[in-house]
Design an enzyme around this catalytic site. Structure first.
Site, PDB file in Angstrom:
ATOM      1  N   ASP A  25      48.644  15.608  26.515  1.00  0.00           N
ATOM      2  CA  ASP A  25      48.078  15.209  28.027  1.00  0.00           C
ATOM      3  C   ASP A  25      49.002  15.194  29.255  1.00  0.00           C
ATOM      4  O   ASP A  25      48.597  15.141  30.375  1.00  0.00           O
ATOM      5  CB  ASP A  25      47.466  13.623  27.816  1.00  0.00           C
ATOM      6  CG  ASP A  25      48.377  12.737  27.391  1.00  0.00           C
ATOM      7  OD1 ASP A  25      49.784  12.969  26.855  1.00  0.00           O
ATOM      8  OD2 ASP A  25      48.151  11.486  27.737  1.00  0.00           O
ATOM      9  N   GLY A  75      59.081  14.482  11.987  1.00  0.00           N
ATOM     10  CA  GLY A  75      58.355  13.645  13.170  1.00  0.00           C
ATOM     11  C   GLY A  75      56.990  12.977  12.795  1.00  0.00           C
ATOM     12  O   GLY A  75      56.561  12.884  11.549  1.00  0.00           O
ATOM     13  N   TRP A 128      48.982   9.763  23.532  1.00  0.00           N
ATOM     14  CA  TRP A 128      48.921   8.412  22.911  1.00  0.00           C
ATOM     15  C   TRP A 128      49.165   8.444  21.357  1.00  0.00           C
ATOM     16  O   TRP A 128      48.256   7.517  20.632  1.00  0.00           O
ATOM     17  CB  TRP A 128      48.130   7.441  23.450  1.00  0.00           C
ATOM     18  CG  TRP A 128      48.018   7.487  25.065  1.00  0.00           C
ATOM     19  CD1 TRP A 128      48.697   8.379  26.026  1.00  0.00           C
ATOM     20  CD2 TRP A 128      47.741   6.310  25.717  1.00  0.00           C
ATOM     21  NE1 TRP A 128      48.501   7.890  27.172  1.00  0.00           N
ATOM     22  CE2 TRP A 128      47.944   6.475  27.157  1.00  0.00           C
ATOM     23  CE3 TRP A 128      46.963   5.065  25.459  1.00  0.00           C
ATOM     24  CZ2 TRP A 128      47.221   5.835  28.220  1.00  0.00           C
ATOM     25  CZ3 TRP A 128      46.778   4.145  26.513  1.00  0.00           C
ATOM     26  CH2 TRP A 128      46.957   4.839  27.899  1.00  0.00           C
ATOM     27  N   TYR A 155      59.370  16.261  30.748  1.00  0.00           N
ATOM     28  CA  TYR A 155      58.658  16.452  29.630  1.00  0.00           C
ATOM     29  C   TYR A 155      57.436  17.529  29.698  1.00  0.00           C
ATOM     30  O   TYR A 155      57.186  18.491  29.120  1.00  0.00           O
ATOM     31  CB  TYR A 155      58.451  15.308  28.799  1.00  0.00           C
ATOM     32  CG  TYR A 155      57.568  15.449  27.907  1.00  0.00           C
ATOM     33  CD1 TYR A 155      57.951  15.801  26.573  1.00  0.00           C
ATOM     34  CD2 TYR A 155      56.320  14.820  27.884  1.00  0.00           C
ATOM     35  CE1 TYR A 155      57.083  16.041  25.385  1.00  0.00           C
ATOM     36  CE2 TYR A 155      55.205  14.798  26.745  1.00  0.00           C
ATOM     37  CZ  TYR A 155      56.060  15.363  25.582  1.00  0.00           C
ATOM     38  OH  TYR A 155      54.947  15.430  24.511  1.00  0.00           O
ATOM     39  N   ASP A 201      65.847  24.539  12.644  1.00  0.00           N
ATOM     40  CA  ASP A 201      66.406  24.318  14.140  1.00  0.00           C
ATOM     41  C   ASP A 201      65.392  25.619  14.899  1.00  0.00           C
ATOM     42  O   ASP A 201      66.001  26.564  14.960  1.00  0.00           O
ATOM     43  CB  ASP A 201      67.500  24.444  14.266  1.00  0.00           C
ATOM     44  CG  ASP A 201      67.831  23.861  15.968  1.00  0.00           C
ATOM     45  OD1 ASP A 201      67.217  24.153  16.665  1.00  0.00           O
ATOM     46  OD2 ASP A 201      69.017  23.526  16.153  1.00  0.00           O
ATOM     47  N   LEU A 256      53.925  13.213  13.595  1.00  0.00           N
ATOM     48  CA  LEU A 256      52.848  14.001  13.495  1.00  0.00           C
ATOM     49  C   LEU A 256      53.172  15.254  12.025  1.00  0.00           C
ATOM     50  O   LEU A 256      52.400  15.288  11.240  1.00  0.00           O
ATOM     51  CB  LEU A 256      52.314  15.071  14.653  1.00  0.00           C
ATOM     52  CG  LEU A 256      51.153  16.015  14.155  1.00  0.00           C
ATOM     53  CD1 LEU A 256      49.887  15.271  13.756  1.00  0.00           C
ATOM     54  CD2 LEU A 256      50.947  16.834  15.623  1.00  0.00           C
TER      55      LEU A 256
HETATM   56  N1  LIG Z   1      54.257  11.137  20.474  1.00  0.00           N
HETATM   57  C1  LIG Z   1      53.077  11.226  21.406  1.00  0.00           C
HETATM   58  O1  LIG Z   1      52.609  10.400  21.968  1.00  0.00           O
HETATM   59  C2  LIG Z   1      52.652  12.564  21.717  1.00  0.00           C
HETATM   60  C3  LIG Z   1      51.565  12.562  22.832  1.00  0.00           C
HETATM   61  C4  LIG Z   1      51.151  13.871  23.210  1.00  0.00           C
HETATM   62  C5  LIG Z   1      51.640  15.050  22.481  1.00  0.00           C
HETATM   63  N2  LIG Z   1      52.597  14.978  21.482  1.00  0.00           N
HETATM   64  C6  LIG Z   1      53.111  16.114  20.922  1.00  0.00           C
HETATM   65  O2  LIG Z   1      52.982  16.123  19.401  1.00  0.00           O
HETATM   66  C7  LIG Z   1      53.839  16.829  18.738  1.00  0.00           C
HETATM   67  C8  LIG Z   1      54.523  16.041  17.753  1.00  0.00           C
HETATM   68  O3  LIG Z   1      54.770  14.863  18.432  1.00  0.00           O
HETATM   69  P1  LIG Z   1      55.275  13.526  17.524  1.00  0.00           P
HETATM   70  O4  LIG Z   1      54.952  12.090  18.250  1.00  0.00           O
HETATM   71  O5  LIG Z   1      55.255  13.754  16.183  1.00  0.00           O
HETATM   72  O6  LIG Z   1      57.035  13.518  18.082  1.00  0.00           O
HETATM   73  P2  LIG Z   1      58.397  13.374  17.178  1.00  0.00           P
HETATM   74  O7  LIG Z   1      58.125  12.329  16.127  1.00  0.00           O
HETATM   75  O8  LIG Z   1      59.593  12.912  18.364  1.00  0.00           O
HETATM   76  O9  LIG Z   1      58.708  14.535  16.257  1.00  0.00           O
HETATM   77  C9  LIG Z   1      59.113  15.585  16.758  1.00  0.00           C
HETATM   78  C10 LIG Z   1      60.052  16.290  15.897  1.00  0.00           C
HETATM   79  O10 LIG Z   1      60.759  17.423  16.347  1.00  0.00           O
HETATM   80  C11 LIG Z   1      62.138  17.470  15.885  1.00  0.00           C
HETATM   81  N3  LIG Z   1      62.931  18.313  16.643  1.00  0.00           N
HETATM   82  C12 LIG Z   1      63.301  18.032  17.847  1.00  0.00           C
HETATM   83  N4  LIG Z   1      64.246  19.254  18.060  1.00  0.00           N
HETATM   84  C13 LIG Z   1      63.906  20.101  17.401  1.00  0.00           C
HETATM   85  C14 LIG Z   1      64.427  21.414  16.792  1.00  0.00           C
HETATM   86  N5  LIG Z   1      65.439  22.010  17.616  1.00  0.00           N
HETATM   87  N6  LIG Z   1      64.138  21.982  15.853  1.00  0.00           N
HETATM   88  C15 LIG Z   1      63.330  21.640  14.950  1.00  0.00           C
HETATM   89  N7  LIG Z   1      62.990  20.164  15.005  1.00  0.00           N
HETATM   90  C16 LIG Z   1      63.224  19.440  16.356  1.00  0.00           C
HETATM   91  C17 LIG Z   1      62.558  16.101  15.862  1.00  0.00           C
HETATM   92  O11 LIG Z   1      63.715  15.865  15.178  1.00  0.00           O
HETATM   93  P3  LIG Z   1      64.780  14.732  15.404  1.00  0.00           P
HETATM   94  O12 LIG Z   1      64.277  13.351  15.291  1.00  0.00           O
HETATM   95  O13 LIG Z   1      65.844  14.975  14.647  1.00  0.00           O
HETATM   96  O14 LIG Z   1      64.769  14.974  16.900  1.00  0.00           O
HETATM   97  C18 LIG Z   1      61.291  15.246  15.446  1.00  0.00           C
HETATM   98  O15 LIG Z   1      61.439  15.103  13.998  1.00  0.00           O
HETATM   99  C19 LIG Z   1      55.049  17.145  19.960  1.00  0.00           C
HETATM  100  O16 LIG Z   1      54.521  18.530  20.336  1.00  0.00           O
HETATM  101  C20 LIG Z   1      54.628  16.228  21.269  1.00  0.00           C
HETATM  102  O17 LIG Z   1      55.032  16.939  22.467  1.00  0.00           O
HETATM  103  C21 LIG Z   1      53.050  13.696  21.340  1.00  0.00           C
END
Ligand SMILES: NC(=O)c1ccc[n+]([C@@H]2O[C@H](COP(=O)([O-])OP(=O)(O)OC[C@H]3O[C@@H](n4cnc5c(N)ncnc54)[C@H](OP(=O)(O)O)[C@@H]3O)[C@@H](O)[C@H]2O)c1
Length: 280
Positions: free
Chosen positions: A101, A10, A149, A124, A35, A12
């Site tokens: 947030d 992902g 964000w 979510y 997973d 981050l």
């Molecule tokens: N993006 C934002 O704006 C934001 C804001 C606040 C907090 N966050 C938090 O920051 C963290 C990182 O977010 P991000 O933006 O990096 O999100 P992301 O790009 O969607 O990355 C999440 C990763 O988790 C993987 N995943 C989903 N289900 C899984 C499973 N069962 N086992 C293992 N991996 C799995 C996804 O794989 P697939 O691609 O294969 O689904 C994806 O690679 C998360 O906890 C999110 O809630 C994000």
């Protein structure tokens, strides 16, 4: 310090895997490698790698889709977090859960601190809050880091969407009545790698400093890239989405201050540096 990162495919997760000049040895496992909804796989990963810290960045992050498939959101964000927290505890590893947030309802008009009461508006946010509670009850050495964000080099995000639309159109409508803090994955990864090397367990708010609306964020992106595209402000009501979002979700990083952790720079400065190095 060996750090195991879940969700390493992902936004981050991929940033964390770059190590950021720390002495940490970062082991990244993407969904194919681990997973998190499978407890046996979580235990095997901990046994195989014996990390000192787990940064749990894997999550179900499709905010709108979660309204239609709440079981899947909770399966990953609640049960998956339970599995990882449990496996980390059994392996005597610290556990760092990344949260959001969107655990807040956005009714405030000043930044939320770490101990303000959460009240998520959407599935979510509810599933992420469930993950926070499971982390707290199942790990004996936990960090919960709420961010907001998020954008960066890897994966889809608002900055890349605006750059694409900015190249295609003269005007782009952007929501002006939601306020938050854009956060660059690089700055967040730096903060996380410092935090997890400490024993200052607890809840943290970690975003770039300052605040803006999505409209102001879009304008800044166009300005920094020298694009002539006009951002046109609109309301959330004009841009209906399945999931409700908080109108105000600015996070105050009080815990970082009183634990002596470095402050994150202003979002505009971070955006400028990101865009200077971004040419896609
Ligand atoms: N993006 C934002 O704006 C934001 C804001 C606040 C907090 N966050 C938090 O920051 C963290 C990182 O977010 P991000 O933006 O990096 O999100 P992301 O790009 O969607 O990355 C999440 C990763 O988790 C993987 N995943 C989903 N289900 C899984 C499973 N069962 N086992 C293992 N991996 C799995 C996804 O794989 P697939 O691609 O294969 O689904 C994806 O690679 C998360 O906890 C999110 O809630 C994000």
């Amino acid at each position: 310090m060996r750090v195991l990162v879940t969700g390493a495919g992902g936004q981050l997760g991929r940033e964390l895997c770059q190590g950021h000049g720390t002495s940490a040895e970062v082991i990244g496992l993407d969904r194919r490698g681990l997973d998190v909804t499978d407890l046996a796989q979580c235990r095997e990963a901990i046994a195989a790698w014996r990390p000192v810290v787990v940064i749990h960045a894997a999550a179900y992050t499709a905010v709108d889709r979660a309204e239609e498939e709440p079981d899947e959101a909770f399966r990953v964000n609640a049960a998956g977090t339970r599995n990882m927290a449990l496996a980390a505890r059994e392996g005597r590893a610290k556990f760092c859960y990344i949260s959001t947030d969107y655990v807040f309802d956005g009714q405030a008009s000043t930044p939320y601190n770490e101990y303000d009461a959460p009240n998520p508006l959407n599935v979510y946010g509810k599933s992420k809050l469930a993950g926070e509670r499971l982390s707290q009850s199942l790990s004996d050495r936990w960090f919960i880091v709420r961010t907001s964000w998020v954008y960066g080099a890897h994966g889809a995000n608002f900055v890349k969407t605006m750059l694409r639309l900015g190249a295609e159109r003269e005007r782009v409508q952007v929501v002006a009545d939601q306020t938050g803090s854009p956060t660059w994955t690089k700055d967040l990864a730096d903060f996380l790698l410092k935090l997890v090397s400490t024993e200052a367990y607890g809840i943290y708010h970690a975003t770039n400093a300052g605040q803006c609306s999505w409209y102001e964020f879009a304008r800044a992106i166009f300005e920094e890239k020298g694009l002539r595209t006009e951002a046109v402000p609109c309301t959330t009501g004009e841009f209906p989405r399945p999931a409700r979002r908080p109108a105000y979700s600015v996070l105050d990083g009080a815990a970082a201050r009183y634990n002596g952790l470095p402050a994150m720079r202003h979002w505009r400065e971070a955006l400028r540096e990101f865009l200077q190095g971004w040419n896609e």
